[in-house]
Design a protein around this motif. Structure first.
Motif: not given
Ligand SMILES: [Mg+2]
Ligand SMILES: Nc1ncnc2c1ncn2[C@@H]1O[C@H](COP(=O)(O)OP(=O)(O)OP(=O)(O)O)[C@@H](O)[C@H]1O
Lengths: 377, 253
Positions: B49, B93, B170-171
C-alpha cells in the motif's frame, strides 16, 4: 497470585557463583509467569563488575513459559547492551526450541539486535507545538485559498455543502443556545440585583444585563456551545473521511478538500454564528425580563426600555463582530483537527475532543484580546 | 501499443519510501509497460500500500524518482502534478466513496468539477459507469447502505468516471466472496483489453493473480526490496527463490 500457586508448586531459586572467571547464575525450578517477577528482581539487583562474563545455567529450569522466556531474553539483551557477554547454558532441548519459536533464539545466540529508536514522550512537546503551529499556518493559507476559490469560482457542489453544513449547525443549535443564554440572563440579573439592591439601584439591572449579554455573554456562550457541538462534529466528519481514505480519493481526483470541505464549513459558520448570537441576545434578555418581572417588580416593558435606551447599535455590533471571529476560530480549529487525523478510529475521537477544547480555549483568548484592544484604542 | 509505446507507463527509479523514522522500501526500481496488468505482491506489511500511495503521488518519496508516462511526478510543480494525476484513477482498499453523497452523486461529483457537461448527459454517463460495474440499481443508495463489495465496485465506477489511462487497485478482492471477486477480475481484464488501460493491482489472491496479471513484482520485508519480477506462472514453476515459489504455490511449509 494464589491461583497460580498450584501450577508452580516448586520453589524457583537464583544462585550466584562468582568464584571462577565467569559469573555463573544458576536458575532452578519452574520459570513461569507467577515467578518471573521474583526471578527478575534477583537477576536485576545483582551487581556486576565491568565487562563481566555472565553464564546463566539453565539446567535446573524444570518448566518454562513465554513470560519466563521473555525474562531470560530481556536479561540477555540488557546485559549485552551494557557490554557484558552472556551465554545461556544447559537449556533443555524443548525449552530452547520454545525460545526459538518465540523468536528469542536470535537474541540468545547472536549479538543484540538493534533496537528501534526509543520514542521519548516528554521530550518533543515543544516539537509538537512547533508542528501544530506549522500545521496551523499551512492550514490557514489553504483555507483562505479555498474560501477565495469558492467565492471566485462558485460551484453547485460547494453551495450544496454550505447549505448542508448550515442545516447541521444552525437550526439544531437554536434550542440549546436559547435555553442556555436564557438561564445566563436569568442568573446575571439575579446576581446583579442582589448587589444593586444595596445602592437602591435595581433598575440598573436592565442596563447591566443587556450590556453584558450583547457585548460578551451571548457571543461567548454561543461560541462555546458551537465549539462543543459543531467544531467537534466538523473534526469528526473530516477525520472520518481521512481514515476511510476519502480525503486521499479527493486528492487523486484533484478535488481540493479545502475548497469542498473546509471552506463551506467556514462559510456556513460565518452565517450561523451571528444569527445564533442574535437569538442568544434575545433569549438572555428574556431571562433578565423574567427576573425583573417576577422578583424585582420591574415590568417587562420598563426593563426592555431601560436596556435599549442605554445601549447603542455599537454594542450589538461588537457582539456580532466577535461572533464572526469566533466562527472562524471554532470552525477552523474543528477542520484543522480533522485534517490532522492520521490513523485509526480512536484518533477521530481524540480530534473531536481536541476540537471542542481548542475551540473554547481560542474563543476565550480571542475575546480577551478583542476586549482589551477595544479599551486601549 | 500507442505511438510512444517505448516510454513506460510507470518508471520507478531507485525509490526509497517510508514513514517518519523508518523506511519500508529501499532502492527499488521497476517499470510498468503501457497497456499491461501489473500486480504487486508480498506478505502483509511489506509495503504494498505504501508503494501504491507513492505511485499516485499521495506521499513524497524519501529519495528516488517516479516517472508517469515519462513525466516526473516527484519533482512536478502543482500544475504539472495535476496534469499527471488527471490521467490516473485509484480504487482504494475500502472504496472511499464520499459518505455524504449518493452513489450516483459520487460519480457525478468529480465530473462536474472537472468538466462542463449538461445535466442529462451527466446522468446518462453516471448510469453507464454504474452499469459497467453492475450497480445500476443502486444509483440512489448512500454508501452506508452498500455492502463491502458494492462499495468497492462503486469506487471503481467513480475511478473510471474521469477516463483514466492508468488505474490503481489496492486489494480489489479482499473481503469479497469468490464469485464477486472473480467478476471483479473479469472487469479488470475487460477494462485492460477493451479500453487498453494500464492497470496496477495490489493483491494477495492467487486465483486473481493468475487470471489478470501479465507481470508481477514481489516485495520482501527483510531486504525491503523486490525479490522477484516477471510472469506469475513462470515464477510459480521456475523461480530460483524458494519463498516466491512457495508464495505462488500457497505452500506454508
Ligand atoms: Mg495494504
Ligand atoms: N501511516 C503510517 N505511519 C507509519 N508507518 C506506517 C504507516 N502506514 C503503514 N506503515 C508501516 O509501513 C509498513 C508497510 O505498510 P503497508 O500498509 O504498505 O503494508 P501492505 O504491504 O499494504 O500490507 P497489507 O497487505 O497488510 O495491506 C508496515 O510495517 C506498517 O507498519
Amino acid at each position: 497470585m494464589s491461583d497460580h500457586q498450584d501450577k508452580a508448586p516448586q520453589q524457583t531459586h537464583v544462585a550466584w557463583d562468582e568464584s571462577g572467571s565467569a559469573c555463573v547464575c544458576a536458575i532452578s525450578g519452574p520459570l513461569l509467569l507467577p515467578r518471573v517477577a521474583d526471578v527478575w528482581r534477583a537477576l536485576g539487583t545483582h551487581a556486576f563488575g565491568a565487562r563481566a562474563d555472565i553464564r546463566v545455567d539453565c539446567a535446573g529450569i524444570t518448566e518454562l513459559d513465554s513470560a519466563g522466556v521473555a525474562a531470560l531474553v530481556t536479561f540477555v539483551r540488557t546485559q549485552k547492551a551494557r557490554g557484558h557477554t552472556v551465554t545461556l547454558d544447559g537449556l533443555r532441548p524443548k525449552h530452547s526450541a520454545f525460545i526459538g519459536m518465540l523468536g528469542g533464539e536470535e537474541a540468545l545466540v547472536n549479538a543484540v539486535p538493534a533496537r528501534p529508536p526509543h520514542r521519548d514522550t516528554a521530550g518533543p512537546v515543544l516539537l509538537t507545538w512547533w508542528g501544530d503551529f506549522r500545521d496551523m499556518v499551512v492550514f490557514m493559507g489553504r483555507t483562505a485559498a479555498g474560501v477565495v476559490s469558492v467565492l471566485r469560482r462558485p460551484s453547485a457542489e460547494c453551495w450544496k455543502e454550505v447549505a448542508h453544513c448550515l442545516q447541521l449547525s444552525g437550526p439544531g443549535a437554536v434550542p440549546v443556545v436559547c435555553t442556555i443564554t436564557f438561564l445566563v440572563g436569568f442568573v446575571v440579573a439575579f446576581q446583579a440585583a442582589t448587589q444593586l439592591e444595596r445602592f437602591n439601584a435595581q433598575i440598573m439591572v436592565a442596563q447591566l444585563v443587556g450590556f453584558a449579554l450583547f457585548r460578551e455573554l451571548a457571543p461567548i456562550m454561543t461560541s462555546v456551545i458551537m465549539a462543543g457541538r459543531t467544531g467537534s462534529a466538523f473534526a469528526a466528519e473530516i477525520g472520518t473521511m481521512k481514515v476511510s481514505e476519502e480525503l486521499d480519493a479527493m486528492e487523486v481526483m484533484l478535488l481540493n478538500p479545502y475548497r469542498y470541505l473546509v471552506a463551506p464549513k467556514i462559510l456556513a459558520s460565518l452565517v450561523a454564528f451571528p444569527c445564533l448570537t442574535m437569538l442568544a441576545d434575545l433569549a438572555g434578555l428574556l431571562g433578565g425580563v423574567f427576573v425583573g418581572a417576577q422578583f424585582l417588580n420591574i415590568p417587562a416593558y420598563v426593563f426592555l426600555k431601560e436596556s435599549f435606551q442605554n445601549m447603542t447599535i455599537g454594542d450589538l455590533g461588537e457582539g456580532l463582530y466577535k461572533s464572526v471571529i469566533f466562527a472562524c476560530l471554532v470552525a477552523g480549529i474543528g477542520c484543522l483537527r480533522g485534517m490532522q487525523v492520521r490513523l485509526g478510529a480512536d484518533s477521530v475521537g481524540r480530534a473531536a475532543t481536541s476540537a471542542a477544547v481548542s475551540g473554547i480555549f481560542l474563543t476565550i483568548i480571542a475575546d480577551a484580546l478583542i476586549t482589551m484592544s477595544g479599551y486601549m484604542l | 501499443m500507442s505511438a510512444n509505446g517505448d516510454i513506460p507507463a510507470i518508471d520507478v527509479r531507485s525509490l526509497t519510501a517510508g514513514y517518519e523514522g523508518h523506511t519500508v522500501l529501499e532502492d527499488i526500481s521497476f517499470t510498468v509497460r503501457r497497456g499491461e496488468v501489473f500486480v504487486i505482491l508480498g506478505g502483509s506489511g511489506c509495503g504494498k500500500s505504501t508503494l501504491l500511495r507513492h505511485l499516485v503521488g499521495l506521499a513524497p518519496p524519501i529519495s528516488g524518482t517516479i516517472l508517469i508516462n515519462g513525466r516526473d511526478l516527484t519533482a512536478a510543480s502543482d500544475s504539472e502534478r495535476e496534469g499527471i494525476l488527471s490521467g490516473m484513477g485509484v480504487l482504494f482498499q475500502s472504496g472511499a466513496l464520499f459518505g455524504s453523497l449518493s452513489l450516483a452523486d459520487n460519480i457525478r461529483f468529480p465530473l462536474t468539477e472537472h468538466a462542463v457537461l449538461p445535466a442529462p448527459v451527466l446522468e446518462t454517463l453516471a448510469g453507464m459507469k454504474l452499469r459497467l460495474v453492475g450497480l445500476e440499481d443502486c444509483a440512489l443508495h448512500m454508501p452506508g447502505e452498500l455492502s463491502g463489495g458494492q462499495k468497492k465496485r462503486g469506487g471503481l465506477a467513480r475511478a473510471l468516471a474521469l477516463e483514466p489511462e492508468i488505474l490503481f487497485f489496492d486489494e480489489p478482492s479482499a473481503g469479497l466472496d469468490p464469485l464477486t471477486s472473480a467478476t471483479l477480475d473479469q472487469t479488470i481484464v475487460n477494462l485492460n483489453r477493451s479500453l487498453g488501460l494500464t492497470i496496477v493491482v495490489v493483491t494477495h489472491e492467487l486465483p486473481s493473480i493468475f487470471t489478470i496479471a501479465h507481470r508481477v513484482i514481489m516485495l520482501d520485508p527483510q531486504t525491503k526490496g523486490i525479490i522477484a519480477e516477471g510472469d506469475p506462472r513462470e515464477l510459480r514453476d521456475h523461480s530460483t527463490n524458494d519463498e516466491v515459489r512457495r508464495f505462488l504455490n500457497r505452500d506454508g511449509a
